[in-house]
Write a protein that holds these residues in place. Structure first.
Motif, mmCIF file in Angstrom:
data_model
loop_
_atom_site.group_PDB
_atom_site.id
_atom_site.type_symbol
_atom_site.label_atom_id
_atom_site.label_comp_id
_atom_site.label_asym_id
_atom_site.label_seq_id
_atom_site.Cartn_x
_atom_site.Cartn_y
_atom_site.Cartn_z
ATOM 1 N N THR A 84 -2.785 6.909 -1.660
ATOM 2 C CA THR A 84 -1.850 5.906 -2.183
ATOM 3 C C THR A 84 -1.705 6.098 -3.699
ATOM 4 O OG1 THR A 84 -2.836 4.391 -0.595
ATOM 5 C CG2 THR A 84 -1.361 3.409 -2.225
ATOM 6 N N ALA B 233 0.135 3.563 -8.965
ATOM 7 C CA ALA B 233 1.091 2.476 -9.250
ATOM 8 C C ALA B 233 1.181 1.512 -8.062
ATOM 9 C CB ALA B 233 2.465 3.064 -9.558
ATOM 10 N N ASP B 234 1.140 2.053 -6.841
ATOM 11 C CA ASP B 234 1.203 1.192 -5.646
ATOM 12 C C ASP B 234 -0.064 0.347 -5.529
ATOM 13 O OD1 ASP B 234 3.507 2.527 -5.244
ATOM 14 O OD2 ASP B 234 2.956 3.477 -3.338
ATOM 15 N N GLU C 200 -1.898 -0.675 -8.009
ATOM 16 C CA GLU C 200 -1.825 -1.730 -9.042
ATOM 17 C C GLU C 200 -1.014 -2.919 -8.530
ATOM 18 O OE1 GLU C 200 -2.069 0.640 -13.312
ATOM 19 O OE2 GLU C 200 -0.153 0.611 -12.246
ATOM 20 N N LYS C 201 0.086 -2.597 -7.823
ATOM 21 C CA LYS C 201 0.928 -3.681 -7.269
ATOM 22 C C LYS C 201 0.173 -4.424 -6.165
ATOM 23 C CE LYS C 201 5.456 -1.736 -7.975
ATOM 24 N NZ LYS C 201 5.861 -0.473 -7.403
ATOM 25 N N GLN C 202 -0.436 -3.630 -5.271
ATOM 26 C CA GLN C 202 -1.162 -4.197 -4.120
ATOM 27 C C GLN C 202 -2.263 -5.165 -4.569
ATOM 28 O OE1 GLN C 202 -2.457 -1.030 -1.507
ATOM 29 N NE2 GLN C 202 -4.102 -2.279 -0.651
ATOM 30 N N TYR C 203 -2.900 -4.865 -5.715
ATOM 31 C CA TYR C 203 -4.040 -5.688 -6.151
ATOM 32 C C TYR C 203 -3.697 -6.620 -7.321
ATOM 33 C CZ TYR C 203 -6.976 -3.217 -2.896
ATOM 34 O OH TYR C 203 -7.507 -2.730 -1.737
ATOM 35 N N GLU C 204 -2.387 -6.843 -7.539
ATOM 36 C CA GLU C 204 -1.993 -7.763 -8.599
ATOM 37 C C GLU C 204 -2.523 -9.156 -8.278
ATOM 38 O OE1 GLU C 204 2.092 -6.802 -9.792
ATOM 39 O OE2 GLU C 204 2.102 -8.813 -10.694
ATOM 40 N N ARG D 223 -5.670 -2.493 -13.354
ATOM 41 C CA ARG D 223 -4.612 -1.781 -14.064
ATOM 42 C C ARG D 223 -5.183 -0.461 -14.579
ATOM 43 N NH1 ARG D 223 -3.293 -2.355 -19.218
ATOM 44 N NH2 ARG D 223 -4.679 -4.120 -19.514
ATOM 45 N N SER E 277 -7.204 6.162 -5.115
ATOM 46 C CA SER E 277 -5.931 6.831 -4.897
ATOM 47 C C SER E 277 -6.125 8.192 -4.213
ATOM 48 C CB SER E 277 -5.214 6.995 -6.239
ATOM 49 O OG SER E 277 -4.116 7.847 -6.105
#
Ligand code: AQP
Length: 329
Positions: free
Chosen positions: A253, A256-257, A259-263, A231, A248
């Motif tokens: 990338t 924010a993308d 962060e989602k990808q590595y949740e 995060r 990034s």
């Protein structure tokens, strides 16, 4: 409208991804639509004593890296600072207009001199040389990393001060150009300090010429934290935020993308992927660097650049000497 762009890098070895993402990447982006002048600022490098042979090699390394990251001598003027004497001359003129108080407040001087009475005077005065570098070319825009904000402010203050005394048309007052992402890449071993060429620990940085094994070691050993969440949170998670920034900008990338990808995924996988992305971005630069460094054309490119830079500098120097009443030629 075409703008005059000026910036430089010190030939102090270990050019790292901070220098690349904060500064060099901007140099390349700007060269298509602007009138760009990029310097290898060797006079800055001797504020701390240097072995002359190593300095000469470092100068050629930075020149080759400029070309390897995509600077084109047909589009940009690329040269070595000490090949244009106007830098030192204008620095003296500006020094006579700079206040010792404002120079002693420069954070880089405070950090590097550590209050020692035997700190070289050059270390104290080099922000004025940097102002001269910029003002010597009537520069409108100066692409740099965030660490240079204070120096850009000093440059603007000096330009305005001299203009007030000697006439508004003496100097163009330049603007700094700082990227939103990449303007301050932090050290991998201590994300509260900026990544730096001179830091003792080589694992604190990734140099543009590091091989894949070194890149892997530096990233895998990088300091993060213990909550395991990928995060972006500069205050509470500076290490992970720094890695996300690097990921990034190299991959294109948005954070924010990522962060989602590595949740829900751990730091190990994230770091492994970052190794891939970073190695992938640097391998072509390294390859081009080797070819350019061996090509034997580098010196001619720099000589040609110095001639063109000197012509541009003389236009400003003639104006400045005239304004100050210097010389009789
Ligand atoms: N960590 C960084 N993140 C983003 N940009 C950076 N720059 C430097 N460090 C970072 C930018 O790189 C350009 C060239 O820097 P320099 O050669 O003038 O030297 P520096 O700023 O003093 O860089 P170092 O790496 O920290 O060197 P040492 O350790 O010798 O002091 C500048 O635009 C700078 O902002």
């Amino acid at each position: 409208m075409t703008k005059r762009v000026f910036s430089g890098v010190q030939p102090t070895g270990n050019i790292h991804i901070g220098n690349y993402l904060g500064a060099l990447k901007q140099f390349v982006q700007l060269q298509d639509d602007n009138d760009c002048i990029y310097c290898i600022v060797d006079l800055h490098a001797i504020t701390v004593p240097k072995d002359p042979k190593i300095l000469r090699e470092n100068i050629l390394d930075v020149a080759a890296l400029y070309l390897a990251v995509g600077l084109d001598p047909e589009k940009s003027i690329i040269f070595v600072q000490s090949d244009v004497s106007g830098h030192a001359e204008l620095a003296w003129i500006l020094m006579c207009n700079a206040y010792t108080g404002e120079l002693s407040r420069m954070t880089q001087f405070k950090d590097k001199s550590r209050n020692s009475e035997s700190a070289p005077t050059g270390l104290f005065a080099y922000p004025v040389l940097m102002a001269a570098d910029i003002l010597l070319y009537d520069s409108d825009v100066v692409p740099v990393g965030n660490d240079q904000k204070q120096h850009i402010e000093l440059t603007r203050d000096l330009a305005i001060r001299v203009n007030n005394k000697y006439g508004d048309d003496t100097f163009v007052v330049p603007e700094g150009r700082f990227l939103k992402e990449g303007a301050r890449i932090m050290a991998l071993d201590d994300p509260t300090a900026k990544m730096s060429k001179s830091a003792e620990n080589p694992l604190s940085r990734i140099s543009l010429l590091d091989d894949d094994a070194k890149i892997k070691k530096a990233i895998m050993k990088s300091t993060t934290d213990s909550d395991g969440l990928i995060r972006f949170d500069l205050e509470n998670k500076p290490g992970v935020s720094n890695l996300l920034t690097i990921y990034s900008v190299f991959s294109g990338t948005p954070i924010a993308d990522l962060e989602k990808q590595y949740e829900g995924i751990g730091y190990g996988t994230f770091k492994n992927d970052l190794v891939e992305v970073t190695s992938g971005a640097l391998a072509p630069i390294r390859k081009r660097f080797e070819e350019i460094r061996l090509s034997g054309e580098l010196i001619d490119t720099l000589k040609d650049g110095a001639e063109r830079a000197n012509e541009a500098a003389e236009i400003v120097m003639r104006r400045v000497r005239n304004k100050f009443g210097l010389g009789v030629r």
